[in-house]
Scaffold this active site. Structure first.
Site, short mmCIF file in Angstrom:
data_model
loop_
_atom_site.label_atom_id
_atom_site.label_comp_id
_atom_site.label_asym_id
_atom_site.label_seq_id
_atom_site.Cartn_x
_atom_site.Cartn_y
_atom_site.Cartn_z
N LYS A 1 0.85 -1.18 0.00
CA LYS A 1 0.00 0.00 0.00
C LYS A 1 0.89 1.23 0.00
O LYS A 1 1.96 1.23 0.60
CB LYS A 1 -0.91 0.03 1.24
CG LYS A 1 -1.70 1.33 1.40
CD LYS A 1 -2.41 1.41 2.75
CE LYS A 1 -3.02 2.79 2.93
NZ LYS A 1 -3.72 2.93 4.22
N GLU B 1 -8.77 12.35 12.85
CA GLU B 1 -7.98 11.17 13.22
C GLU B 1 -7.03 11.44 14.38
O GLU B 1 -6.19 12.35 14.31
CB GLU B 1 -7.18 10.67 12.01
CG GLU B 1 -6.43 9.39 12.28
CD GLU B 1 -5.90 8.73 11.03
OE1 GLU B 1 -5.33 7.62 11.15
OE2 GLU B 1 -6.04 9.31 9.94
#
Length: 363
Positions: free
Chosen positions: A108, A164
């Site tokens: 990723k 976040e």
């Protein structure tokens, strides 16, 4: 610069002035551990090898509840003047990254792009932070002076409203809430519900999220006992998007491990960088313009080791004269990614900052 602000729904940290600054995170952590500093605030850059913008403030106030300034100035008319890279170039970058992912060079990687903004009069960091707090009450709003990072950052500030939390520490309790996996919200209750449900069952997004939680587990297991990492994520949302989130909790094995030390260990997570971390970071350095403090972390840590560090997303860097700003957004790329979907995701994420400034278009 207006001062440091970090405002969460349950508490706020506000500071004024600078006793001393640190361009090295370890030096700041050492100052806390040896008692020579009682509080450190500021920002970590995306690239761990770059200088930090951390400092010991001259004055600090901690309050319950979110920050609510008594007076806030107006924000100027602002327009987007340039995309870095262009939308077409970003699509090509993502296509090339997907090829590398399919060749198993890495699992990723996060690809980001930036919009450059010009204002008719100076943008006040405090005014922008207040506007973002009003528009995003569930987020963590921040405004931080980047001057400690040295040349190229003096007088610059980073302002945002992030959903976040990288890490929080209270006593020996450590909590994280990583976000990875995103879908645009629907325009009707039915389509919005369907978008969230689809995200929660998306093989691509679940795999992207699992890379993040597995990496955080790997980092925290040596540091924490009773570590709880959910096997499946939950849905959370901002005004613009749905996210997959995982609340993580552990108990420190060594009570001297500080919130800043935890942030240094955890940053950058695969949510903003990729997997494997070193390989993804090398790719990002090679193909992207420097991210500076976008994708880094903003927060505070006190002499007891308690503190909060949030991920620096949904934010903009503002120039020293306040007339230029750079807003960035990124998306996690895996082998199953679609380039147009990834471009659209960054456009949606940019709206948090652009809406606060009244900018309607990104080109």
């Amino acid at each position: 610069m207006d001062g440091f602000v970090l405002s969460r729904p349950d508490h706020s940290v506000l500071t004024r002035g600078v006793r001393r600054s640190f361009d090295c995170a370890r030096a700041a952590a050492d100052a806390l551990s040896d008692g020579s500093a009682r509080l450190i605030v500021g920002a970590l850059p995306f690239d761990p090898s770059a200088p930090t913008a951390l400092y010991e403030p001259a004055h600090a106030t901690v309050t319950n509840g979110p920050w609510s300034p008594e007076t806030v100035g107006d924000l100027p008319v602002t327009r987007a003047v340039r995309e870095i890279p262009s939308s077409a170039e970003h699509l090509l970058r993502v296509e090339k990254l997907i090829d590398r992912l399919r060749n198993r060079e890495l699992d990723k990687v996060v690809s980001a792009r930036t919009v450059e903004l010009l204002a008719e009069s100076p943008i006040s960091p405090t005014a922008l932070a207040a506007r973002m707090a009003a528009l995003n009450p569930a987020a963590t709003t921040f405004s931080v002076d980047l001057s400690a990072a040295g040349a190229g950052f003096v007088g610059h500030s980073l302002v945002g409203a992030t959903p976040e939390v990288l890490v929080s520490r209270r006593g020996t309790v450590v909590t994280c809430r990583p976000l990875a996996g995103t879908a645009r919200r629907g325009t009707s209750p039915e389509s919005d519900r369907d978008a969230g449900t689809s995200l929660l069952h998306s093989t691509k997004n679940l795999a992207e999220h699992a890379f993040v939680t597995a990496w955080i587990r790997e980092i925290l297991e040596p540091l924490c006992s009773d570590l709880s990492v959910p096997t499946t994520p939950e849905l959370t949302s901002t005004h613009e998007v749905w996210h997959l989130a995982s609340p993580i909790r552990g108990i420190l094995r060594d009570p001297t491990t500080s919130a800043l030390g935890l942030a240094i260990a955890l940053h950058p997570t695969p949510a903003l960088c990729g997997t494997p971390t070193d390989a993804a970071l090398d790719v990002i350095r090679d193909i992207e313009e420097p991210r500076r403090f976008y994708g880094g972390a903003v927060g505070w840590c006190d002499g007891d080791g308690d503190g909060d560090w949030v991920v620096a997303i949904r934010c903009a860097e503002i120039s020293a004269d306040g007339l230029t700003a750079w807003a960035s957004a990124g998306g996690g790329i895996v082998a199953e990614s679609d380039p147009q979907d990834e471009l659209d995701e960054t456009t949606t994420k940019l709206r948090t900052l652009l809406t606060a400034l009244g900018v309607r278009k990104t080109n």
